[in-house]
Scaffold this motif. Structure first.
Motif, PDB file in Angstrom:
ATOM      1  N   ARG A   1      19.372  28.695  13.881  1.00 31.13           N
ATOM      2  CA  ARG A   1      20.218  28.244  14.997  1.00 31.13           C
ATOM      3  C   ARG A   1      20.386  29.356  16.036  1.00 31.13           C
ATOM      4  NH1 ARG A   1      25.374  24.596  13.033  1.00 31.13           N
ATOM      5  NH2 ARG A   1      24.206  22.924  11.992  1.00 31.13           N
ATOM      6  N   ILE A   2      20.622  30.575  15.561  1.00 30.01           N
ATOM      7  CA  ILE A   2      20.837  31.676  16.492  1.00 30.01           C
ATOM      8  C   ILE A   2      19.541  32.031  17.211  1.00 30.01           C
ATOM      9  CG2 ILE A   2      21.433  34.124  16.626  1.00 30.01           C
ATOM     10  CD1 ILE A   2      23.492  33.550  14.385  1.00 30.01           C
ATOM     11  N   ALA A   3      18.421  31.993  16.482  1.00 28.54           N
ATOM     12  CA  ALA A   3      17.130  32.272  17.119  1.00 28.54           C
ATOM     13  C   ALA A   3      16.820  31.232  18.191  1.00 28.54           C
ATOM     14  CB  ALA A   3      16.026  32.292  16.057  1.00 28.54           C
ATOM     15  N   ARG A   4      17.153  29.959  17.901  1.00 32.26           N
ATOM     16  CA  ARG A   4      16.933  28.889  18.881  1.00 32.26           C
ATOM     17  C   ARG A   4      17.812  29.110  20.108  1.00 32.26           C
ATOM     18  NH1 ARG A   4      18.770  24.628  16.178  1.00 32.26           N
ATOM     19  NH2 ARG A   4      16.937  24.757  14.814  1.00 32.26           N
ATOM     20  N   LEU A   5      19.065  29.497  19.877  1.00 32.08           N
ATOM     21  CA  LEU A   5      19.982  29.756  20.990  1.00 32.08           C
ATOM     22  C   LEU A   5      19.464  30.913  21.847  1.00 32.08           C
ATOM     23  CD1 LEU A   5      22.765  29.081  22.282  1.00 32.08           C
ATOM     24  CD2 LEU A   5      23.752  30.822  20.778  1.00 32.08           C
ATOM     25  N   GLU A   6      19.021  31.977  21.209  1.00 29.77           N
ATOM     26  CA  GLU A   6      18.499  33.123  21.948  1.00 29.77           C
ATOM     27  C   GLU A   6      17.269  32.738  22.772  1.00 29.77           C
ATOM     28  OE1 GLU A   6      19.565  37.028  19.259  1.00 29.77           O
ATOM     29  OE2 GLU A   6      18.054  35.641  18.478  1.00 29.77           O
ATOM     30  N   ALA A   7      16.392  31.901  22.181  1.00 28.18           N
ATOM     31  CA  ALA A   7      15.174  31.501  22.891  1.00 28.18           C
ATOM     32  C   ALA A   7      15.505  30.614  24.083  1.00 28.18           C
ATOM     33  CB  ALA A   7      14.230  30.777  21.936  1.00 28.18           C
ATOM     34  N   GLU A   8      16.423  29.656  23.904  1.00 23.93           N
ATOM     35  CA  GLU A   8      16.758  28.731  24.982  1.00 23.93           C
ATOM     36  C   GLU A   8      17.486  29.428  26.124  1.00 23.93           C
ATOM     37  OE1 GLU A   8      18.954  25.647  23.096  1.00 23.93           O
ATOM     38  OE2 GLU A   8      17.180  24.661  22.246  1.00 23.93           O
ATOM     39  N   LEU A   9      18.295  30.435  25.778  1.00 21.48           N
ATOM     40  CA  LEU A   9      19.068  31.132  26.810  1.00 21.48           C
ATOM     41  C   LEU A   9      18.355  32.360  27.342  1.00 21.48           C
ATOM     42  CD1 LEU A   9      22.607  30.995  25.142  1.00 21.48           C
ATOM     43  CD2 LEU A   9      21.599  29.385  26.759  1.00 21.48           C
ATOM     44  N   SER A  10      17.280  32.753  26.674  1.00 17.52           N
ATOM     45  CA  SER A  10      16.540  33.978  27.044  1.00 17.52           C
ATOM     46  C   SER A  10      17.447  35.197  27.017  1.00 17.52           C
ATOM     47  CB  SER A  10      15.898  33.821  28.433  1.00 17.52           C
ATOM     48  OG  SER A  10      14.991  32.744  28.447  1.00 17.52           O
ATOM     49  N   ILE A  11      18.344  35.222  26.019  1.00 15.56           N
ATOM     50  CA  ILE A  11      19.287  36.329  25.868  1.00 15.56           C
ATOM     51  C   ILE A  11      19.272  36.778  24.411  1.00 15.56           C
ATOM     52  CG2 ILE A  11      21.707  37.038  25.970  1.00 15.56           C
ATOM     53  CD1 ILE A  11      22.140  34.941  28.117  1.00 15.56           C
ATOM     54  N   PRO A  12      18.890  38.023  24.111  1.00 14.50           N
ATOM     55  CA  PRO A  12      18.997  38.520  22.731  1.00 14.50           C
ATOM     56  C   PRO A  12      20.465  38.773  22.388  1.00 14.50           C
ATOM     57  CG  PRO A  12      18.249  40.276  24.169  1.00 14.50           C
ATOM     58  CD  PRO A  12      18.300  39.037  25.017  1.00 14.50           C
ATOM     59  N   LEU A  13      20.917  38.171  21.296  1.00 14.99           N
ATOM     60  CA  LEU A  13      22.318  38.276  20.910  1.00 14.99           C
ATOM     61  C   LEU A  13      22.549  39.287  19.787  1.00 14.99           C
ATOM     62  CD1 LEU A  13      23.129  34.456  20.943  1.00 14.99           C
ATOM     63  CD2 LEU A  13      23.618  36.136  22.739  1.00 14.99           C
ATOM     64  N   PHE A  14      21.570  39.427  18.897  1.00 17.74           N
ATOM     65  CA  PHE A  14      21.688  40.349  17.771  1.00 17.74           C
ATOM     66  C   PHE A  14      20.500  41.295  17.731  1.00 17.74           C
ATOM     67  CE2 PHE A  14      24.274  36.821  16.103  1.00 17.74           C
ATOM     68  CZ  PHE A  14      25.375  37.514  15.602  1.00 17.74           C
ATOM     69  N   ARG A  15      20.744  42.483  17.197  1.00 21.01           N
ATOM     70  CA  ARG A  15      19.682  43.370  16.767  1.00 21.01           C
ATOM     71  C   ARG A  15      19.559  43.230  15.263  1.00 21.01           C
ATOM     72  NH1 ARG A  15      21.634  46.442  21.169  1.00 21.01           N
ATOM     73  NH2 ARG A  15      23.416  47.143  19.945  1.00 21.01           N
ATOM     74  N   ARG A  16      18.395  42.839  14.765  1.00 23.34           N
ATOM     75  CA  ARG A  16      18.169  42.665  13.336  1.00 23.34           C
ATOM     76  C   ARG A  16      17.719  43.996  12.742  1.00 23.34           C
ATOM     77  NH1 ARG A  16      18.427  38.149  16.756  1.00 23.34           N
ATOM     78  NH2 ARG A  16      18.351  36.180  15.555  1.00 23.34           N
ATOM     79  N   LEU A  17      18.576  44.603  11.944  1.00 20.63           N
ATOM     80  CA  LEU A  17      18.254  45.857  11.278  1.00 20.63           C
ATOM     81  C   LEU A  17      17.860  45.570   9.835  1.00 20.63           C
ATOM     82  CD1 LEU A  17      21.203  47.922  12.777  1.00 20.63           C
ATOM     83  CD2 LEU A  17      18.887  47.666  13.655  1.00 20.63           C
ATOM     84  N   THR A  18      17.566  46.600   9.073  1.00 16.76           N
ATOM     85  CA  THR A  18      17.009  46.397   7.734  1.00 16.76           C
ATOM     86  C   THR A  18      17.959  45.621   6.832  1.00 16.76           C
ATOM     87  OG1 THR A  18      15.785  48.467   7.943  1.00 16.76           O
ATOM     88  CG2 THR A  18      16.014  47.549   5.730  1.00 16.76           C
ATOM     89  N   ARG A  19      19.207  46.027   6.773  1.00 15.65           N
ATOM     90  CA  ARG A  19      20.160  45.387   5.864  1.00 15.65           C
ATOM     91  C   ARG A  19      21.383  44.815   6.573  1.00 15.65           C
ATOM     92  NH1 ARG A  19      19.095  46.405   0.579  1.00 15.65           N
ATOM     93  NH2 ARG A  19      17.581  48.044   0.103  1.00 15.65           N
ATOM     94  N   ARG A  20      21.349  44.773   7.872  1.00 13.65           N
ATOM     95  CA  ARG A  20      22.510  44.270   8.607  1.00 13.65           C
ATOM     96  C   ARG A  20      22.094  43.832   9.999  1.00 13.65           C
ATOM     97  NH1 ARG A  20      24.509  48.455  12.020  1.00 13.65           N
ATOM     98  NH2 ARG A  20      23.391  50.426  11.690  1.00 13.65           N
ATOM     99  N   VAL A  21      23.010  43.210  10.689  1.00  8.67           N
ATOM    100  CA  VAL A  21      22.782  42.851  12.080  1.00  8.67           C
ATOM    101  C   VAL A  21      23.903  43.460  12.916  1.00  8.67           C
ATOM    102  CG1 VAL A  21      21.557  40.709  11.570  1.00  8.67           C
ATOM    103  CG2 VAL A  21      24.060  40.678  11.831  1.00  8.67           C
ATOM    104  N   GLU A  22      23.629  43.702  14.177  1.00  6.36           N
ATOM    105  CA  GLU A  22      24.669  44.155  15.092  1.00  6.36           C
ATOM    106  C   GLU A  22      24.464  43.463  16.429  1.00  6.36           C
ATOM    107  OE1 GLU A  22      22.799  48.308  16.844  1.00  6.36           O
ATOM    108  OE2 GLU A  22      24.086  48.407  15.058  1.00  6.36           O
ATOM    109  N   LEU A  23      25.552  43.318  17.163  1.00  6.35           N
ATOM    110  CA  LEU A  23      25.511  42.610  18.431  1.00  6.35           C
ATOM    111  C   LEU A  23      24.871  43.462  19.512  1.00  6.35           C
ATOM    112  CD1 LEU A  23      29.071  41.059  18.366  1.00  6.35           C
ATOM    113  CD2 LEU A  23      26.941  39.765  18.351  1.00  6.35           C
TER     114      LEU A  23
END
Length: 315
Positions: A49-71
């Protein structure tokens, strides 16, 4: 108030509102799996869902790190907007449209100040604000307002609360206290050197990042006594438990004036080394997140607590 990015403002649709709600949960927890548990979804579904939202809005919302995510920066801005908007909506839904001062209010406090100072005043709060449904929670942790539905916190500390708004409530004064019997047994009256024969009672969580003996160390330094602290001691995670132990002859505790006044008046405790002194830079604060506008019941509660503090005959 934050402004929405123009492309987001222009492209919102019904599907994206659902995905934004998913994003808000993930951002609050900074975890896709915890958001999935809250929303009764799989972590994979949340991620999609979040990946779809990011793609549709052309806005990266999270940085995907090895064991966590950050905004990302954009994610932080959008999360702040959602928190404010959902908070406003929740407040409207939580009370009748014609309510003046009503609704739920969750107050978090450390157990010692809650038991000794706050709870005895709650009858007055109920009379003053009959429409407010107060939910009092206690604990020693510094709570995360993002993941806990807390409106206001009452803390003892030095006033440093990064990212939050802190209102000074009342100062505090401290002094060693013990039972009259313990003071007599150890010959403590005016003889600070006799502490070496005593058991010290420590509040290990006196304030954030405190060492187990921080309160005692601060008081000794204030006296200029230069005495080493006795090695014999008992450690607690609540100041009121230290006081209870002192009442029952277990040793000498650092008593905070707002917490031990009644026991001193009743003669269950004494001040073997004289009166109270200021607790350095430490005091009580009311703390809440930064909001464009506080709900009226929260601002009214802050004003009432400060009124109570002004009437408290201490410090």
């Amino acid at each position: 108030m934050y402004n929405l990015p123009p492309r987001l403002e222009a492209s919102l649709n019904g599907s994206q509102f659902a995905n934004l709600f998913t994003f808000q949960a993930a951002a609050r927890h900074l975890s896709f799996s915890k958001a999935a548990d809250e929303l009764c979804l799989t972590a994979s579904a949340v991620s999609h869902r979040i990946a779809r939202l990011e793609a549709e809005l052309s806005i990266p919302l999270f940085r995907r790190l090895t064991r966590r995510v950050e905004l990302t920066e954009a994610g932080e801005r959008i999360f702040a907007i959602l928190q404010q908007t959902l908070g406003d909506l929740s407040e409207v839904l939580a009370q009748p449209l014609d309510a003046d001062l009503a609704g739920p209010l969750t107050l978090y406090a450390h157990p010692s100040i809650a038991q000794s100072w706050l709870v005895p005043r709650l009858a007055e709060f109920g009379l003053r604000f009959p429409g407010v449904r107060l939910d009092l929670r206690t604990g020693n942790d510094r709570i995360d307002f993002r993941s806990r539905q807390i409106d206001l916190a009452l803390y003892y500390g030095n006033g440093e609360f990064p990212g939050l708004v802190a209102h000074p409530l009342m100062p505090e004064r401290v002094a060693p206290v013990c039972s009259p019997q313990y003071a007599e047994r150890h010959g403590l009256s005016g003889a600070i050197e006799q502490l070496q024969t005593c058991t010290l009672l420590h509040d290990s969580l006196a304030w954030d990042h405190a060492a187990f003996d921080s309160e005692w160390g601060l008081w000794i330094r204030q006296q200029g006594a230069g005495l080493p602290l006795p090695k014999r001691g008992v450690t607690f995670d609540r100041s009121d438990l230290c006081v209870t132990a002192a009442i029952h002859h277990a040793g000498v505790a650092i008593g905070r004036e707002h917490l031990v006044g009644e026991a001193l008046e009743q003669g269950r405790l004494v001040l073997p080394f004289g009166g109270f002194s200021r607790s350095g830079e430490y005091a009580y604060y009311l703390v809440h997140p930064r909001l464009d506008a506080l709900p009226r019941r929260v601002s009214a509660c802050i004003a009432w607590l400060r009124e109570c503090a002004a009437q408290t005959p201490a410090s």
